[in-house]
Design a protein around this motif. Sequence first.
Motif, short mmCIF file in Angstrom:
data_model
loop_
_atom_site.label_atom_id
_atom_site.label_comp_id
_atom_site.label_asym_id
_atom_site.label_seq_id
_atom_site.Cartn_x
_atom_site.Cartn_y
_atom_site.Cartn_z
N PHE A 29 13.04 22.66 -15.12
CA PHE A 29 13.63 21.54 -15.83
C PHE A 29 12.95 21.49 -17.18
CE2 PHE A 29 14.27 19.54 -11.51
CZ PHE A 29 15.65 19.43 -11.59
N GLN A 65 8.97 21.36 -16.27
CA GLN A 65 8.68 20.99 -14.90
C GLN A 65 9.29 22.02 -13.97
OE1 GLN A 65 9.95 16.98 -14.10
NE2 GLN A 65 9.98 17.27 -11.88
N ILE A 89 11.18 23.76 -10.99
CA ILE A 89 12.18 23.47 -9.98
C ILE A 89 11.75 24.23 -8.74
CG2 ILE A 89 14.58 23.76 -9.27
CD1 ILE A 89 15.38 23.67 -12.19
N ASP A 129 13.53 26.88 -3.91
CA ASP A 129 14.75 26.89 -3.12
C ASP A 129 15.73 25.78 -3.51
OD1 ASP A 129 13.07 24.94 -2.31
OD2 ASP A 129 13.56 25.08 -0.19
N ALA A 130 15.38 25.02 -4.55
CA ALA A 130 16.25 23.91 -4.96
C ALA A 130 17.34 24.37 -5.90
CB ALA A 130 15.43 22.80 -5.61
N ILE A 131 17.25 25.62 -6.32
CA ILE A 131 18.28 26.16 -7.20
C ILE A 131 18.42 27.64 -6.88
CG2 ILE A 131 16.73 26.83 -9.07
CD1 ILE A 131 18.91 25.85 -11.03
N ILE A 177 16.48 30.34 -15.49
CA ILE A 177 17.38 29.19 -15.52
C ILE A 177 16.62 27.99 -16.07
CG2 ILE A 177 18.96 27.71 -14.23
CD1 ILE A 177 19.21 29.80 -12.14
N ILE A 178 17.18 27.40 -17.11
CA ILE A 178 16.61 26.19 -17.69
C ILE A 178 17.61 25.06 -17.49
CG2 ILE A 178 15.62 25.11 -19.74
CD1 ILE A 178 14.26 27.71 -19.10
N VAL A 179 17.22 24.05 -16.75
CA VAL A 179 18.07 22.87 -16.60
C VAL A 179 17.55 21.84 -17.59
CG1 VAL A 179 18.90 21.07 -15.05
CG2 VAL A 179 18.49 23.37 -14.16
#
Lengths: 138, 138
Positions: A97, A106, A108, A111-113, A132-134
């Motif tokens: 994140f 922060q 992630i 296993d949450a993504i 991956i950047i959320v």
Amino acid sequence: MDSIVRPYSQVFDTLRKVGLRPTRQRLGLARLLFENGDRHVTAEQLHAEAANANLRVSLATIYNTLNQFTGVGLMREVVVEPGRSYFDTNTTDHHHFFHEDTAQLQDIPGDAISVGKVPEPPAGTRVERVDIIVRIRG
Amino acid sequence: MDSIVRPYSQVFDTLRKVGLRPTRQRLGLARLLFENGDRHVTAEQLHAEAANANLRVSLATIYNTLNQFTGVGLMREVVVEPGRSYFDTNTTDHHHFFHEDTAQLQDIPGDAISVGKVPEPPAGTRVERVDIIVRIRG
DNA sequence: GTGATTGCAAATCTTTTGCACTAAA
DNA sequence: TTTAGTGCAAAAGATTTGCAATCAC
């Protein structure tokens, strides 16, 4: 009180293992970085933190050290903002994140993504890593 | 020969629509950027390209223009490397391959990749955007 | 004309580098 | 000792900014 001695020797061994001389600066920075769980720092942040901990280290050495730690696989570089690099002490497979408001990274949880479909890389290339950047706002 | 007149008027209207004065520089850059399909450029690249096309534009104006185009939603900024920004003329929902060797960006078709599980953003925040960079090497 | 835009050079910011000095082995 | 590592200040690279000149309307 071995709370000073033990951590040092662990960090000492880690540095030896990766072929970096356990100098005062590297030992100090390694303790700041690795003894407080997963961390995301910029060079400036770490510099300030070191000063705060009475650890005298030049900014040039901070940069050198972060790059060396990354080079030997103790850390990972994360690029989310133009003109500033973040270094992550978590080298396991995971994503981030990024708080656009506070410029904080922060983790992630692994296993949450997940990437649903991984695209075929162009002919003649292989996938090195998927980031991956959320991007979030509060 | 309206191949010169028509495109200009289209670009002209686009700039008007987003509230940017259609100056010689913005018109020229917009044509370079938008009349050749999806593009990923750095400021330096666009500057060289403009010079090549006999379009005299200062580097400062290139930066200003790219930032303005991004600001009004005509382009998107993609961050993949520390210390260099890429600007993407494709503003639709999509992701990127990044060739680590050549420092080239390439679109991943929108449906060739997807996030399997989108993680819940931390309390009090909302997801602004999800960026996926597939780093590849040749 | 009037206000927006541009170009230039200077300034800023992050990161890297050269080199004399210091410290680890 | 010998070689790696450090600090400092300078250099480098990307981007932004201040301001006078120029352009769009």
